[in-house]
Design a protein around this motif. Sequence first.
Motif, mmCIF file in Angstrom:
data_model
loop_
_atom_site.group_PDB
_atom_site.id
_atom_site.type_symbol
_atom_site.label_atom_id
_atom_site.label_comp_id
_atom_site.label_asym_id
_atom_site.label_seq_id
_atom_site.Cartn_x
_atom_site.Cartn_y
_atom_site.Cartn_z
ATOM 1 N N VAL A 1 0.872 -1.301 0.166
ATOM 2 C CA VAL A 1 -0.064 0.079 -0.041
ATOM 3 C C VAL A 1 0.702 1.280 0.132
ATOM 4 O O VAL A 1 0.601 2.110 -0.742
ATOM 5 N N ILE B 1 2.160 1.925 -3.387
ATOM 6 C CA ILE B 1 1.077 2.664 -4.359
ATOM 7 C C ILE B 1 1.072 3.960 -4.088
ATOM 8 O O ILE B 1 1.093 4.869 -4.948
ATOM 9 N N LEU C 1 6.130 -1.333 -9.070
ATOM 10 C CA LEU C 1 5.666 -0.113 -8.333
ATOM 11 C C LEU C 1 6.808 0.459 -7.762
ATOM 12 O O LEU C 1 6.815 1.649 -7.756
#
Length: 455
Positions: free
Chosen positions: A186, A189, A269
Amino acid sequence: MAGPSQHAHWSSRWTFLLAAVGSAVGLGNIWKFPYEAGEGGGGAFVLIYLAFVFIVGLPVLIAELSMGRRGQLSPIGSMAKIAKEEGRSKLWGLVGWSGVVGGFIVISFYSVVGGWVLAYLLKAPMGFAGYDAALSTQTFGAFITDPVNPIVAHFGFLLITVLIVARGVQGGLEKAVTFLMPALFVLLIGLMLYSAITADFAAALNFLFNPDWGKLNVNTVLQALGLAFFSLSLALGSIMTYGSYLTKDMNIPRSAVTIAAADSGVALLAGLAIFPIVFAYGLNPGQSVGLVFTTLPIAFGQMPGGAIIGTLFFFLLTVAAVTSAISLLEPAVSYVEERTGIDRKKVSVYIAIAAFALGTLSAWGQPGNILGTVKVFGLDFMSLKDYITNNIMMPLGGMFIALFVGWFVSRKNMMDELAMEDGTFKLWYFLVRFVCPVAIGAVFVSIIYNTIIAS
Ligand code: PFF
C-alpha cells in the motif's frame, strides 16, 4: 524461515504463501530491480525481465516447490533422495549444493545492503528536509565510504535476522508477513501516486515501458534472466526448502502464480515510484546500487509528513529484506541441522557469523572505502558476488532444476505431485522441458560466443 524444524509443516496454506511472498519480495524488487532497469536502459530490460519471470521463473518455481515437497529435506537432501528414487545419479545433489553455497554468498552481500536500509531507517525520523539530487547523492556516498558505519549496520541487520530465526518465531514471521507485507504494498502505491503527481511520471512510464531494443545485449539479457531468478528466490534452495514444509493438500501451481504476480507487482511499483524522481531531478538512472537511496529521500524531504512516511518506508523495507534474508539462511541451516543434528539456533548463529565475515568485503569494497580499489575481473566485491550468483549460479541452477524435473523425473510422478488440470500440466511440462533449458542455454551460448568473438 523461522520455526519449522526438519519435518515441520506450515500451519496453513496462507502461512506458506505469505512466507514465500516474504522471501520473494525484498531488496531484489525495491533496490535491485530499479537500478538494474536503470543500468540496462529501461523498457527493453523491463519487458524481458517480466517475460523471464513468467516464462522461465514461474515454471522453475513450481518445479522447485514440488521437489522440496516430495523430498521433505534440505535442498541437497531432497535432490539426492529424489534422484535415487528415480534411479538417477547421486550427482543431482550438486544442484542442491550449488544452491546452498550460492545462498550463502548472496546473504553475505544482501545483509550489507540490508544494513544500508537499516541505517536509513535510523536517519529517516529526522526527516530529509532540503534533500535534492546533490545532497542525497552526497549523503549516500558519505555513508558507504565510511569504514565503520556500514559494517555496524551490516552486523545489525544480520543480528535481527538471526534473532528471528533463533527465537523460532514462526508466529513472528507470520505476523510480519501478514500485516507488514500488505502495508509495504500500500505504501508503495502511495509513493507511486505521489511521484506521479509531483515528479515526471510520463518520462518514467516512457523509460520503463517503451522498449528501445537497441539497448539490449547478451549481457543485459543474462542480467535480466538472473534478476528474474533472484527476485523469485529461485535456484538457491530457499524456495525448495520452503516447499519441504508443504503438505500434500496445497496447490503448488496456484501459489506459484500468486508469488510471481506479487513479486513482479512490487518491482514495478518500486520502479514507478523511483523513476519519476530520477527524471524530475536530473539524477542518473544508471547510477547503480545507490538509486533507491538517492531518489526516495528527495520525495520524503518534500511531502507533508515525510519524516513519518520515510521512516515507515525504511521500516517496511527492512522487514521485507529480513523476511528474504531468513529464507536465504534457511537452506544452509536446514542442511547442517540435517547432517549434524546440531541445534538450528546454533547453526544459524555460526552461518551468520561466517556471512558477516564474508560480507565485510562487500561493505568495504564500495568505491572510496577501504577495499574500494580492489577489483577482481574488473568488479568490486559486491558486484563480483552478485555476478557469480545472479548471472551464473542462479540461471545454471534453474536450468538444471528444469532439466531434472522435465527429463529425469518420471512424468507420472510429476503429474501426481502437482495434481494440475491436464492442459495446464501440459503447458507447464512443455515450458520446463523445452522452453526453460533452451532459453537459459541460448543466453549462455550467446555469452560464450560473444566472448570468444570479442577476444
Ligand atoms: N528474492 C529476494 C529479493 O528479491 O530480495 C532475495 C532472495 C531470497 C534471493 C532468497 C534468493 C533467495 F534464495
